[in-house]
Design an enzyme around this catalytic site. Structure first.
Site, PDB file in Angstrom:
ATOM      1  N   PHE A 150       0.881  -1.362   0.022  1.00  0.00           N
ATOM      2  CA  PHE A 150      -0.011   0.092   0.066  1.00  0.00           C
ATOM      3  C   PHE A 150       0.863   1.352  -0.138  1.00  0.00           C
ATOM      4  O   PHE A 150       0.431   2.477  -0.404  1.00  0.00           O
ATOM      5  CB  PHE A 150      -0.965  -0.048   1.197  1.00  0.00           C
ATOM      6  CG  PHE A 150      -0.166   0.370   2.456  1.00  0.00           C
ATOM      7  CD1 PHE A 150      -0.346   1.784   2.799  1.00  0.00           C
ATOM      8  CD2 PHE A 150       0.226  -0.387   3.462  1.00  0.00           C
ATOM      9  CE1 PHE A 150       0.360   2.201   4.154  1.00  0.00           C
ATOM     10  CE2 PHE A 150       0.740  -0.148   4.657  1.00  0.00           C
ATOM     11  CZ  PHE A 150       0.866   1.470   4.743  1.00  0.00           C
ATOM     12  N   LYS A 174      -0.941  -6.877  -9.261  1.00  0.00           N
ATOM     13  CA  LYS A 174      -1.966  -7.016  -8.253  1.00  0.00           C
ATOM     14  C   LYS A 174      -1.561  -5.861  -7.112  1.00  0.00           C
ATOM     15  O   LYS A 174      -0.805  -5.996  -6.295  1.00  0.00           O
ATOM     16  CB  LYS A 174      -1.886  -8.310  -7.581  1.00  0.00           C
ATOM     17  CG  LYS A 174      -3.071  -8.953  -6.938  1.00  0.00           C
ATOM     18  CD  LYS A 174      -3.799  -8.135  -5.859  1.00  0.00           C
ATOM     19  CE  LYS A 174      -3.045  -8.355  -4.613  1.00  0.00           C
ATOM     20  NZ  LYS A 174      -3.474  -7.365  -3.620  1.00  0.00           N
ATOM     21  N   SER A 227       5.149  -6.839   3.485  1.00  0.00           N
ATOM     22  CA  SER A 227       5.677  -7.278   4.685  1.00  0.00           C
ATOM     23  C   SER A 227       6.695  -8.680   4.627  1.00  0.00           C
ATOM     24  O   SER A 227       6.334  -9.369   3.877  1.00  0.00           O
ATOM     25  CB  SER A 227       4.735  -7.355   5.688  1.00  0.00           C
ATOM     26  OG  SER A 227       3.809  -8.414   5.434  1.00  0.00           O
ATOM     27  N   CYS A 282       9.413   2.089   3.536  1.00  0.00           N
ATOM     28  CA  CYS A 282      10.130   0.511   3.895  1.00  0.00           C
ATOM     29  C   CYS A 282      11.660   1.236   4.161  1.00  0.00           C
ATOM     30  O   CYS A 282      12.491   0.679   4.869  1.00  0.00           O
ATOM     31  CB  CYS A 282      10.281  -0.203   2.771  1.00  0.00           C
ATOM     32  SG  CYS A 282      10.925   0.361   1.143  1.00  0.00           S
ATOM     33  N   GLU A 382       8.935  -4.226  13.222  1.00  0.00           N
ATOM     34  CA  GLU A 382       8.395  -3.065  12.171  1.00  0.00           C
ATOM     35  C   GLU A 382       7.170  -2.469  12.619  1.00  0.00           C
ATOM     36  O   GLU A 382       6.142  -2.969  12.247  1.00  0.00           O
ATOM     37  CB  GLU A 382       8.649  -3.746  10.835  1.00  0.00           C
ATOM     38  CG  GLU A 382       8.497  -2.506   9.809  1.00  0.00           C
ATOM     39  CD  GLU A 382       8.129  -3.019   8.491  1.00  0.00           C
ATOM     40  OE1 GLU A 382       7.574  -3.999   8.167  1.00  0.00           O
ATOM     41  OE2 GLU A 382       8.882  -2.470   7.397  1.00  0.00           O
TER      42      GLU A 382
END
Ligand code: NAD
Length: 498
Positions: A150, A174, A227, A282, A382
């Protein structure tokens, strides 16, 4: 008003056959603005079948023709960049300037992919033996899947899609179901550029769509970003089904500040890299490692800068927007209690923020913890939100050991005035991307992006030459066109070249 967000098949919007769908929010208001249809297994099969056909024809087109489409795509995306950025802000929440920056980084990959004729050149060795030449070529894989997170709804797909298409593949994207609209604008740019229908496709959805791609016999390769637990799953499932997979995972990026660093520069960098995009990057810095004796001064400098930040609707000129969903905001806010319970010092509490935006927005202000240690959940997990932790280290060696003990190895930075120390760090640290007095060292499109350890499963990184290699398969051809006057006759031995 709630908009229906469809898939993209056959060069146009397509509803699909499923009745499952997900809510898409405007994070700055908390309202549901869209419903994104979730693909069924049959939908995935139908799109892949189209892509197989279209990909075959696309790979057979001349490199010159394919490159012309790449240039046209670059132009279409550049022309529509504000529209794409606005769609990102509306569904992700990041501020508009940052969304524009995201599109720019994606555009740079499209520009890199325009160099496909040069990048796909093989090697040629003339006359390796009598009448024998050896040469290499790279060919497209067929249909490849790109599965995106996202947090960069345009940039991450664009890390892969232009290179895959320039190399002659068809792509099924996707996107994240949380912010799916940017992918449809990108699809329109491909159509405007003259890409044949079926070469670029979008299927929305969740695990059903992902599994449909991972298990599909006609998907040759998968580029995944998300993730770490899902990256590991995608890597293991995809490779078990015979696919080439690169799966980029989560991160916990440390910024080491040595005693000789310029503290103002370091504090500016920590705040920018910790709270940009509300920490949902990230490559965000989530841990500052303050090497003695800079701790107290650095914490104070960071805290005072946080005081100057504004949090609010990304369309209204604020520094930081909301988090992507209510659920994610609540999860991140939960770490604030956990950090206090574990004994960390809460210097700035983001829950007290007064946002410039609707009350129901998914707000959490910038948060600063000091005296964080490994073993605390704020350090170990995280968090993926606007929470910056300061860890105190007694020496460079202690700081290095801390960074290298992390299970992640995406990005890191060192702030120092000592070139020797920086050089030592760049050699010793077990991390894929390193910044020296640069807090977010995202490589340019012509280098490759990727971490080590639990931040990447697979052998190749994203974009740059790794991207060209990932999306093509190599062949080496040995050919003999002998001079009829020099026939050697039958010889059962290996050639000795003497
Ligand atoms: P996520 O792992 O939840 O989702 C990523 C993708 O996987 C989405 O398309 C989602 O629909 C799909 N997915 C989710 N659950 C699944 C399941 N059970 N089975 C199959 N597919 C599933 O990640 P996210 O929350 O969208 O994105 C944030 C994460 O991405 C962070 O961990 C961040 O560090 C990481 N990320 C990494 C990089 C990198 O380059 N290493 C870049 C951007 C984001």
């Amino acid at each position: 008003m709630t908009t229906a967000i469809p898939h993209w098949r056959g060069g146009r919007r397509w509803t699909g056959s499923g009745d499952r769908a997900g809510d898409v929010y405007d994070p700055a208001t908390g309202e549901v603005t869209g419903r994104v249809g979730f693909a069924t297994r049959d939908d995935v099969d139908a799109v892949v079948a189209d892509a197989v056909e279209a990909g075959r024809a696309w790979a057979a087109q001349s490199l010159t023709r394919r490159t012309a489409v790449m240039f046209a795509f670059r132009e279409a995306l550049a022309r529509r960049r504000k529209e794409v950025a606005a769609a990102i802000t509306a569904e992700h929440g990041k501020v508009l300037d940052d969304a524009l920056g995201e599109v720019q980084r994606g555009l740079e990959v499209a520009e890199f992919a325009c160099g496909a004729p040069h990048l796909l050149k093989g090697g040629f060795s003339d006359g390796v033996s009598g009448g024998v030449d050896v040469f290499s070529i790279r060919q497209a894989l067929g249909v490849v899947a790109v599965i995106a997170p996202f947090n960069f709804p345009a940039m991450v797909p664009l890390w892969f899609v232009p290179i895959a298409i320039a190399c002659g593949n068809a792509v099924v994207l996707k996107p994240s179901e949380k912010d799916p609209s940017a992918s449809l604008l990108i699809a329109e740019c491909w159509a405007e550029a003259g890409l044949p229908a079926g070469v670029f496709n979008v299927v929305h959805g969740d695990k059903v769509a992902v599994d449909g791609l991972l298990e599909h016999p006609d998907i040759a390769a998968v580029s995944f970003v998300g993730s770490t637990p899902i990256a590991r799953y995608v890597y293991e499932t995809g490779t078990r089904h015979g696919k080439r997979v690169q799966a980029l995972g989560g991160a916990k990026n440390h910024m080491v500040v040595l005693p000789d660093a310029d503290l103002d520069t370091a504090a500016d960098a920590a705040v920018s890299a910790g709270f940009g995009s509300a920490g949902e990057r990230c490559m965000a810095i989530s841990v500052v490692v303050a090497v003695d004796p800079v701790g107290d001064d650095l914490v104070q400098a960071i805290a005072s800068r946080i005081g100057g930040l504004t949090t609010g609707d990304g369309r209204s000129g604020c520094d930081m927007g909301p988090l992507v969903t209510r659920e994610h905001r609540d999860k991140v806010a939960g770490y604030l209690d956990a950090g206090v319970a574990d004994g960390a010092e809460l210097v700035v509490d983001g829950r007290t923020v007064e946002p410039k935006g609707e009350a129901e927005g998914f707000w959490l202000g910038p948060t600063l913890f000091d005296r964080v240690r490994p073993g605390m959940s704020v350090y170990d997990d995280e968090i993926f939100g606007p929470v910056l932790s300061v860890v105190r280290a007694a020496s460079y060696d202690e700081a290095l050991t801390l960074v290298n003990s992390s299970p992640y190895g995406n990005g890191t930075a060192i702030f120092t005035a000592d070139g020797g120390a920086a050089r030592r760090y760049q050699r010793d640290v077990q991390v894929g991307m390193i910044g020296i007095n640069v807090p977010i060292p995202v490589p340019m499109a012509y280098y490759s992006f990727g971490g080590w350890k639990a931040s990447l499963f697979g052998d190749t990184h994203a974009h740059g030459m790794d991207g060209i290699h990932f999306f093509t398969r190599a062949k080496v051809i040995t050919s003999r066109w002998p001079d009829p006057a020099q026939r050697t006759g039958v010889d059962l031995g290996f050639p000795r070249h003497d």
